[in-house]
Design an enzyme around this catalytic site. Structure first.
Site, mmCIF file in Angstrom:
data_model
loop_
_atom_site.group_PDB
_atom_site.id
_atom_site.type_symbol
_atom_site.label_atom_id
_atom_site.label_comp_id
_atom_site.label_asym_id
_atom_site.label_seq_id
_atom_site.Cartn_x
_atom_site.Cartn_y
_atom_site.Cartn_z
ATOM 1 N N GLU A 123 -38.391 13.044 -3.852
ATOM 2 C CA GLU A 123 -37.203 12.580 -4.550
ATOM 3 C C GLU A 123 -36.895 11.145 -4.097
ATOM 4 O OE1 GLU A 123 -33.577 14.820 -4.000
ATOM 5 O OE2 GLU A 123 -32.597 13.761 -5.643
ATOM 6 N N GLY A 263 -30.980 12.647 5.080
ATOM 7 C CA GLY A 263 -30.632 13.806 5.887
ATOM 8 C C GLY A 263 -31.623 14.948 5.766
ATOM 9 N N MET A 265 -34.080 17.408 2.487
ATOM 10 C CA MET A 265 -34.549 17.451 1.101
ATOM 11 C C MET A 265 -34.835 18.883 0.676
ATOM 12 S SD MET A 265 -35.236 15.847 -1.609
ATOM 13 C CE MET A 265 -35.744 16.748 -3.069
ATOM 14 N N GLU A 266 -34.362 19.216 -0.530
ATOM 15 C CA GLU A 266 -34.329 20.600 -0.999
ATOM 16 C C GLU A 266 -35.595 21.061 -1.718
ATOM 17 O OE1 GLU A 266 -32.486 18.025 -2.326
ATOM 18 O OE2 GLU A 266 -32.303 18.231 -4.508
ATOM 19 N N ASN A 267 -36.772 20.540 -1.382
ATOM 20 C CA ASN A 267 -38.008 20.979 -2.025
ATOM 21 C C ASN A 267 -38.041 22.501 -2.160
ATOM 22 O OD1 ASN A 267 -38.984 18.204 -1.517
ATOM 23 N ND2 ASN A 267 -39.014 18.937 0.598
ATOM 24 N N GLU A 300 -28.783 22.091 1.534
ATOM 25 C CA GLU A 300 -30.145 22.173 0.985
ATOM 26 C C GLU A 300 -30.419 23.577 0.449
ATOM 27 O OE1 GLU A 300 -31.274 19.314 0.578
ATOM 28 O OE2 GLU A 300 -29.999 18.331 2.071
HETATM 29 N N1 TRP Z 1 -31.710 15.432 -2.436
HETATM 30 C C1 TRP Z 1 -31.462 15.146 -1.053
HETATM 31 C C2 TRP Z 1 -30.155 15.807 -0.722
HETATM 32 O O1 TRP Z 1 -29.116 15.311 -0.937
HETATM 33 C C3 TRP Z 1 -31.371 13.672 -0.772
HETATM 34 C C4 TRP Z 1 -32.608 12.996 -0.314
HETATM 35 C C5 TRP Z 1 -33.369 13.331 0.734
HETATM 36 C C6 TRP Z 1 -33.169 11.797 -0.801
HETATM 37 N N2 TRP Z 1 -34.361 12.401 0.901
HETATM 38 C C7 TRP Z 1 -34.262 11.480 -0.035
HETATM 39 C C8 TRP Z 1 -32.841 10.973 -1.829
HETATM 40 C C9 TRP Z 1 -35.039 10.339 -0.247
HETATM 41 C C10 TRP Z 1 -33.608 9.840 -2.057
HETATM 42 C C11 TRP Z 1 -34.683 9.536 -1.289
HETATM 43 O O2 TRP Z 1 -30.090 16.910 -0.327
HETATM 44 ZN ZN ZN Z 2 -28.254 17.140 -2.047
#
Ligand code: TRP
Ligand code: ZN
Length: 901
Positions: A123, A263, A265-267, A300
């Site tokens: 993301e 912080g 990432m919700e993969n 997440e």
């Molecule tokens: N989607 C993630 C969150 O808010 C945010 C995020 C994590 C992100 N790593 C990133 C956004 C790198 C941009 C680039 O939970």
């Molecule tokens: Zn988020």
């Protein structure tokens, strides 16, 4: 000067559906840090709903080796960064073979190496750095992934979904094959490979299904994963209990890495986390760390439904998942906190973040609506506006339809949109449709201005009491300042919590003119017009209005309270938010008056007896709990004070606030001592709201006592006060947990006591092998109150420390951001040296990690408000950055907007 418009802005209005769909993706990775080979076999289908056109796949820093269509070589073009294929059948197999270099991936986007392990971050647009693809969230596909790597170096091989096969290969290599049962956009793809160990937990859902939860970390860190696992179990249970949303995977994994841009990432099924939001034990993590971990693990996890099952149609809709998921994690933390006071403390903390970070953003050059209309670099729009203000917009919806109505709305949202990529409009429509007749349903088009109009609305209210008629009239008007590209605004729908207090502080029943009978307690009125009048009847004496209770809308409330009214609210308001707010208003008013006074040094006696006595009553109050007291006794931050002024002299604000702090320390010296003695022992360490509140108040008391000892004045010279730095040092050495230890160290550092010079090296020696604790060590020094410009030289010196590296984002944030973005008194120097330092670091970071550089670039967003000589010096520094050749789009967008302001 600076070059502009190298990359063109993307417009929300230009959205069009993709020309092709990708149904399946089969990826095969041969993992090697220097050269990873990626074989990507996809089945594609022309989208019959759009005119026939070539297939254009996104790519970034890839080496392309081969392209096959239905197994045959084919002609293709490279146009800029895109791979373009023409004359394609309506449905076909596409095979693309590329290589990339994870070891040299310093941007930490795509596939990269950290501590000899592989991680991905896709993301928003990182997947194109792994393979050529339609890198947009509305293209959802089924993934199968085969990972191959050296078995000794990379024993653990993870990707999304379920492990379906694994085994040995030749030459000491092995493989694992993963199949994700859920379709997903490519930004949710993830892989991890390395020497990792996992804490495991099996859980049963309400329906009796078994799930495996895993938290993967490096071998030495397993003893720091208990809290993350507990938080995850709580999150799973909470989403099922509150919203009926169950875990839809057999296996749910969290993996921690110390090199991460954000912080977490919700993969799908494989969340990747910054170690900062996973690792904790009482010796190394503070109460704040524990509560952040709970929020971020929850956040997440909640994305699994709000983000992964229903995702965004395009990146302009980012708040669809982020605003909603922040709202959900805030509610989660409140529900776990339990009783009313702890919930209110969480609410106050959330509002404080909104007001110190989002309100300035909304008033500055980067202001944008919760649903932006255009961007150059999407990474720049992962903002407090999209996240925190977006969460407030969702919260207002819940306020307007009620808690049960909101849960119904969320159910309808999933009924309608599960498995699809949708818009913020779709979300608001579902909540409204599930609540016909509600204020939200009736006012929906107007309500949605919260998505389209930037800027913080100002709600102006004034009250008139008519003794004869026994009425109290509130005249309410709203306005919203212009923001870039958005001239005058239309009125917003503003839910306004209101209560009236009698002179004795008792809550009055509320009866609006035209209503048959009074309603006891507080109520929420809905403001929709530019000006409105609310008349309360049957009011026997002039009341004290408590407006915007619970902070029911993200607005600035202007009401010309008298000190006496504020003191009444502080002493009696049944709404804890407004009780806290009354104390903040009292302090703010005194700060501003002192800043405006001509006498310098300013603020020597900014605080009067009435304020000090009110603070003493709060501190000594037998019923209020410690966490709430700590919030009330914390003065408004320098940043928050600055936002209330038209022209900002950061040094003057710093001087005044420091003087207020010292005055409060001296005047309440006996009370601080009492508070310290009665709160210092919180029993065996537990990070729950009650004991962490006690630690927070004890820490604050100790800081004040050290300040007294350092200062002049009667209480300092009496030998009594001088014992406190020694006591703090003792506490620092003996503390049984990091919260108490860091609070003691911070008390020494922030009071400027000589013992800090002994404590700091000792702290370093104790924790030299723990990166997250070293981050605290750097941050504490970079954020210390400035004394005669001493912080910048210290920061420059710390950059030379063997443990410092700009390459690691956490370390860069701990030293550089703590100084530039969180220490206004140290940063805004009359000699401009802070700004020079800032420009050097922005340009240096931009050379290898533009995303992090662009965040730092935001530190000077509010430069136009600065008084001279700061203003001109700041502009010069921004111009210097903007003039750098080969500046990234990320930083260019930030500095061009700053200069256009
Ligand atoms: N989607 C993630 C969150 O808010 C945010 C995020 C994590 C992100 N790593 C990133 C956004 C790198 C941009 C680039 O939970
Ligand atoms: Zn988020």
């Amino acid at each position: 000067m600076y070059r502009e418009g190298q990359a063109t802005a993307i417009q929300r209005a230009d959205y069009s559906a993709p020309a092709y769909w990708i149904d399946t993706v089969d990826l095969c990775f041969d993992l090697d840090p220097a050269k990873t080979r990626v074989l990507n076999r996809m089945f594609l289908r022309r989208n019959p709903e759009v005119p026939a056109q070539p297939l254009k796949l996104d790519g970034d820093e890839l080496n392309l080796a081969r392209v096959l269509v239905n197994g045959q070589g084919t002609s293709f073009k490279i146009e800029g960064t895109q791979l373009v294929l023409d004359n394609l059948p309506d449905a076909f197999e596409l095979e693309i073979f590329t290589t990339c270099c994870p070891a040299k991936n310093t941007k930490l986007m795509g596939l990269y190496v950290s501590n000899d392990s592989f991680f991905t971050q896709c993301e928003a647009e990182g997947f194109r750095r792994i393979t050529y693809f339609l890198d947009r969230p509305d293209v959802m596909a089924s993934y199968s992934v085969t990972l191959r790597a050296d078995k000794a170096k990379y024993p653990v091989l993870l990707s999304n979904g379920n492990l379906v096969a694994h085994g040995p290969l030749e030459d000491g290599r092995h493989f694992a094959k993963w199949v994700d049962p859920h379709r997903k956009p490519c930004y949710l793809f993830a892989l991890v490979a390395g020497q990792l160990v996992a804490r495991e937990q099996r859980i049963l859902s309400r329906a009796g299904k078994e799930h495996l939860l895993q938290v993967y970390v490096r071998a030495g860190d397993l003893d720091k994963t208990e809290h993350a696992m507990n938080s995850l179990m709580h999150a799973v249970a909470w989403d099922e209990a509150r919203f009926g949303l169950a875990l839809d995977l057999e296996r749910f994994m969290i993996v921690a890495t110390s090199d991460f841009n954000m912080g977490a990432m919700e993969n799908k099924g494989l969340n990747i986390f910054n170690t900062k939001y996973v690792l904790a034990n009482q010796a190394t993590a503070t109460d704040t760390d524990y509560s952040n971990i709970e929020s971020v693990v929850g956040h997440e996890y909640f994305h699994n439904w709000t983000g992964d099952r229903v995702t965004c149609r395009d990146w302009f809709q980012l708040s669809l998942k982020e605003g909603l998921t922040v709202f959900r994690d805030q509610e989660f933390s409140q529900d776990l906190a339990g009783e009313a006071s702890a919930r209110a403390v969480k609410r106050i903390e959330d509002v404080r973040l909104l007001r110190t970070a989002q309100f300035p953003e909304d008033a500055g050059p980067m202001a944008h609506p919760v649903r932006p209309d255009s961007y150059i670099e999407i990474n720049n729009f992962y903002t407090v506006t999209v996240y925190e203000k977006g969460a407030e917009v969702v919260r207002m919806m819940q306020t307007l339809v009620g808690r049960a109505g909101f849960a119904r709305g969320l159910t309808l949202y999933f009924e309608r949109h599960d498995g699809h990529a949708v818009t913020c409009d779709d979300f608001a429509q579902a909540i409204a449709d599930a609540n016909p007749g509600s204020a939200l349903a009736t006012l929906l088009p107007q309500f949605k201005r919260w998505y389209s109009q930037a800027g913080t609305p100002r709600l102006h209210a004034s009250g008139t009491y008519d003794a004869q008629a026994r009425t109290y009239t509130l005249a309410v008007s709203q306005s919203c300042p212009p923001t870039p590209g958005q001239p005058p605004k239309e009125p917003f729908v503003i839910p306004m919590g209101v209560g009236l207090l009698g002179q004795d502080g008792q809550e009055l029943p509320l009866q609006l003119a035209g209503e048959a009978a009074p309603v006891p307690g507080q109520r929420t009125l809905v403001i929709t017009q530019a000006t409105e009048t609310l008349t309360f009847v049957g009011v026997d004496a002039e009341p004290v209005p408590s407006i915007l209770r619970g902070f029911t809308a993200p607005v600035v409330l202007e009401f010309d309270y008298s000190d006496a009214q504020l003191l009444t609210l502080l002493a009696h308001d049944s709404d804890p938010f407004n009780r806290w707010e009354a104390g903040q208003r009292l302090a703010l008013r005194r700060a501003i008056k002192s800043i405006a006074a001509t006498a310098y040094p300013a603020g020597a006696t900014a605080l009067d007896d009435a304020y000090i006595e009110a603070m003493r009553s709060v501190l000594r109050h037998p019923l209020l709990d410690a966490a709430f007291k700590e919030l009330v006794l914390t003065l408004p931050s320098e940043t928050y004070i600055a936002e209330q002024l038209d022209v900002v002299d950061p040094q003057r604000i710093h001087a005044v606030r420091e003087a207020m702090r010292a005055q409060l320390a001296h005047a309440l010296a006996d009370d601080w001592q009492w508070a310290y003695e009665t709160h210092r022992d919180s029993g065996a360490y537990r990070p729950d709201p009650v004991s962490s509140g006690r630690r927070a108040l004890a820490g604050m008391a100790l800081a004040n006592l050290c300040l007294v000892a350092q200062g002049s004045g009667p209480s300092a010279s009496s030998g009594q006060a001088s014992v406190w730095p020694g006591k703090a040092y003792q506490r620092f050495k003996d503390a049984g947990n990091m919260t108490d230890r860091l609070n003691a160290l911070s008390a020494l550092v922030s009071s400027g006591h000589a013992l800090a010079a002994q404590a700091l090296p000792r702290f370093h020696a104790l924790f030299k092998d723990d990166a997250l604790v070293l981050d605290k060590w750097f941050a504490l020094q970079a954020g210390a109150p400035d004394r005669d410009g001493n912080v910048l030289p210290a920061v420059r010196q710390l950059m030379k420390h063997p443990d410092f590296t700009l390459r690691n984002p956490n370390r860069a944030r701990s030293l550089i951001f703590s100084y530039c973005s969180a220490n206004p008194g140290g940063f805004h120097r009359a000699d401009a040296a802070g700004y020079v330092f800032w420009s050097e670091r922005v340009m240096e970071l931009d050379g290898f990690n533009p995303q992090v550089a662009a965040r730092l670039a935001r530190a000077l967003d509010r430069w136009t408000k600065l008084a001279e000589p700061y203003r001109s010096a700041a502009r010069e520094a921004i111009v210097r950055v903007a003039a750098k050749p080969d500046l990234s789009n990320d930083v260019r967008e930030v500095v061009s907007r700053a200069l256009a302001d």
